[in-house]
Design a protein around this motif. Structure first.
Motif, short mmCIF file in Angstrom:
data_model
loop_
_atom_site.label_atom_id
_atom_site.label_comp_id
_atom_site.label_asym_id
_atom_site.label_seq_id
_atom_site.Cartn_x
_atom_site.Cartn_y
_atom_site.Cartn_z
N ILE A 261 47.08 29.61 49.67
CA ILE A 261 45.90 28.73 49.75
C ILE A 261 45.49 28.52 51.20
O ILE A 261 46.29 28.61 52.11
CB ILE A 261 46.14 27.35 49.09
CG1 ILE A 261 47.32 26.62 49.74
CG2 ILE A 261 46.30 27.47 47.60
CD1 ILE A 261 47.46 25.20 49.25
N ASN A 262 44.20 28.24 51.35
CA ASN A 262 43.67 27.94 52.67
C ASN A 262 43.76 26.45 52.91
O ASN A 262 43.33 25.67 52.06
CB ASN A 262 42.20 28.35 52.75
CG ASN A 262 42.04 29.85 52.62
OD1 ASN A 262 42.69 30.61 53.32
ND2 ASN A 262 41.18 30.26 51.69
N ILE A 263 44.32 26.07 54.05
CA ILE A 263 44.14 24.68 54.43
C ILE A 263 43.34 24.67 55.73
O ILE A 263 43.42 25.61 56.52
CB ILE A 263 45.46 23.88 54.58
CG1 ILE A 263 46.36 24.42 55.68
CG2 ILE A 263 46.21 23.80 53.27
CD1 ILE A 263 47.48 23.45 56.03
N GLY A 264 42.57 23.62 55.91
CA GLY A 264 41.81 23.50 57.15
C GLY A 264 42.63 22.67 58.13
O GLY A 264 43.40 21.81 57.71
N TYR A 265 42.45 22.92 59.40
CA TYR A 265 43.10 22.07 60.40
C TYR A 265 42.01 21.19 61.02
O TYR A 265 41.24 21.65 61.85
CB TYR A 265 43.79 22.94 61.45
CG TYR A 265 44.62 22.18 62.48
CD1 TYR A 265 44.98 20.85 62.29
CD2 TYR A 265 45.06 22.80 63.64
CE1 TYR A 265 45.74 20.16 63.21
CE2 TYR A 265 45.83 22.12 64.58
CZ TYR A 265 46.16 20.79 64.36
OH TYR A 265 46.91 20.11 65.29
N ALA A 266 41.96 19.95 60.57
CA ALA A 266 40.88 19.06 61.02
C ALA A 266 41.09 18.58 62.45
O ALA A 266 40.17 18.09 63.08
CB ALA A 266 40.75 17.87 60.08
N GLY A 267 42.32 18.70 62.95
CA GLY A 267 42.57 18.33 64.33
C GLY A 267 43.78 17.41 64.49
O GLY A 267 44.45 17.09 63.52
N HIS A 268 43.99 16.98 65.72
CA HIS A 268 45.16 16.15 66.00
C HIS A 268 44.73 14.78 66.55
O HIS A 268 43.61 14.63 67.06
CB HIS A 268 46.07 16.84 67.01
CG HIS A 268 45.45 16.93 68.38
ND1 HIS A 268 44.60 17.95 68.75
CD2 HIS A 268 45.52 16.08 69.44
CE1 HIS A 268 44.19 17.74 69.99
NE2 HIS A 268 44.73 16.61 70.44
#
Ligand SMILES: Nc1ncnc2c1ncn2[C@@H]1O[C@H](COP(=O)(O)OP(=O)(O)O)[C@@H](O)[C@H]1O
Ligand SMILES: [Mg+2]
Length: 309
Positions: A261-268
């Motif tokens: 599955i694809n997960i997005g990396y919204a940030g830190h």
């Protein structure tokens, strides 16, 4: 699954629903929910943020207000008849909160019908964005709220225990999501077998598609469609170093490889002492410390999420 919920999973909304979850307690879900809500409200959106951490509600503290008088318990016990009566204003214009239960109704104990009721009544709130603080754990109710949202947001810390919990949450939510796709019921046993297997190289959920494809190409198509629609977004909280920040990128790669599955990396969000200072003062972080560099972090995260909407 109740018929109500089935319908709710597919209904059209005129607001966006963002759910904030993740494996563990104490990783910053409430802090993130509160401050994403503040960012959206400052941008001029009408926002309602709902504390669904029914066992340990504390979202109000992150927003600088005392325990709201009326909570979801009053709604379930029919002391109030409209979910609108639960809205409590916050010091931030455009932002109201609905508080979770103050007694011991855990989210785990919420009946299917109550869960469906909350989801179906959100449209009455006159909001552009509704944010849910889901609390910790992987009970079906938590997973169902997460799945029902337009954006599922996972908060984790750059440390092994929190990361493990996050993978466990992703696995549980992915499994739950597949179980809900009724067309896939025929291959339900195969899905359960793969998803319940211990983590090992021989039984990667990513292989699921291939197994199903071998027996039924049409189902493969539907399965692929559902998997592609499921893109939770990750936030690494309390980042102190570049290595911490990079964990988000590695988790993205691992999720693709292992789960398919694809997960997005919204940030830190950086670690910052002003967080506990604001919590201690019971003041909203972004309002109390307008010069904190966390403002930039939250600003980036919120724009990344908005771009996805
Ligand atoms: N970015 C951060 N920097 C410093 N401390 C943080 C940060 N995020 C969270 N914390 C601390 O962690 C505590 C737990 O956060 P909280 O949002 O209540 O977690 P959760 O809702 O996941 O249980 C907060 O009270 C705060 O003191
Ligand atoms: Mg919390």
């Amino acid at each position: 699954m109740s018929a109500h919920l089935t319908r709710n999973l597919g209904y059209q909304r005129d607001y966006k629903l963002w759910a904030v979850g993740g494996g563990k307690g104490g990783v910053g879900k409430s802090l993130v929910t509160a401050n994403l809500s503040i960012c959206l409200a400052l941008m001029g959106h009408k926002v309602v943020t709902i504390d669904l951490d029914l066992g340990g509600a504390n979202l109000h503290t992150c927003l600088g207000i005392p325990v709201p008088e009326k909570t979801l318990s009053d709604y379930f016990s029919k002391k109030v008849h409209s979910i609108k009566e639960l809205l409590t204003p916050t010091p931030i214009e455009n932002l109201s909160i609905i508080s979770g239960a103050q007694d011991n109704i855990g989210i785990a104990n919420l009946k299917s019908i109550q869960k469906a009721k909350i989801l179906s009544k959100l449209g009455e709130l006159d909001a552009d964005y509704v944010l849910l603080d889901l609390g910790a754990g992987t009970t079906f109710n938590t997973l169902d709220f997460f799945i029902s949202a337009d954006q599922g947001i996972l908060v984790t810390l750059p440390e092994p225990t929190a990361i493990e919990n996050t993978y466990r949450f992703i696995k549980s939510v992915f499994h739950r999501k597949l179980q809900k796709v009724e067309e896939l019921l025929e291959v339900g046993p195969a899905i359960n077998q793969i998803m319940n297997a211990k983590i090992s190289q021989n039984s990667r959920p990513a292989d699921l598609l291939e197994k199903v494809a071998a027996s039924n190409p049409e189902l493969r198509h539907k399965l692929e469609h559902e998997i592609n629609k499921f893109v939770p977004n990750l936030i690494i909280n309390q980042a102190r170093t570049q290595t911490d920040i990079d964990i988000g990128h590695s988790m993205k790669i691992i999720c693709k490889k292992y789960f398919g599955i694809n997960i997005g990396y919204a940030g830190h969000i950086e670690y910052d002492a002003s967080v506990w200072q604001s919590v201690k003062k019971r003041k909203p972080l972004l309002m109390e410390f307008p010069h904190s560099h966390l403002i930039n972090n939250f600003d980036k995260v919120v724009h990344t999420l908005l771009d996805l909407d």
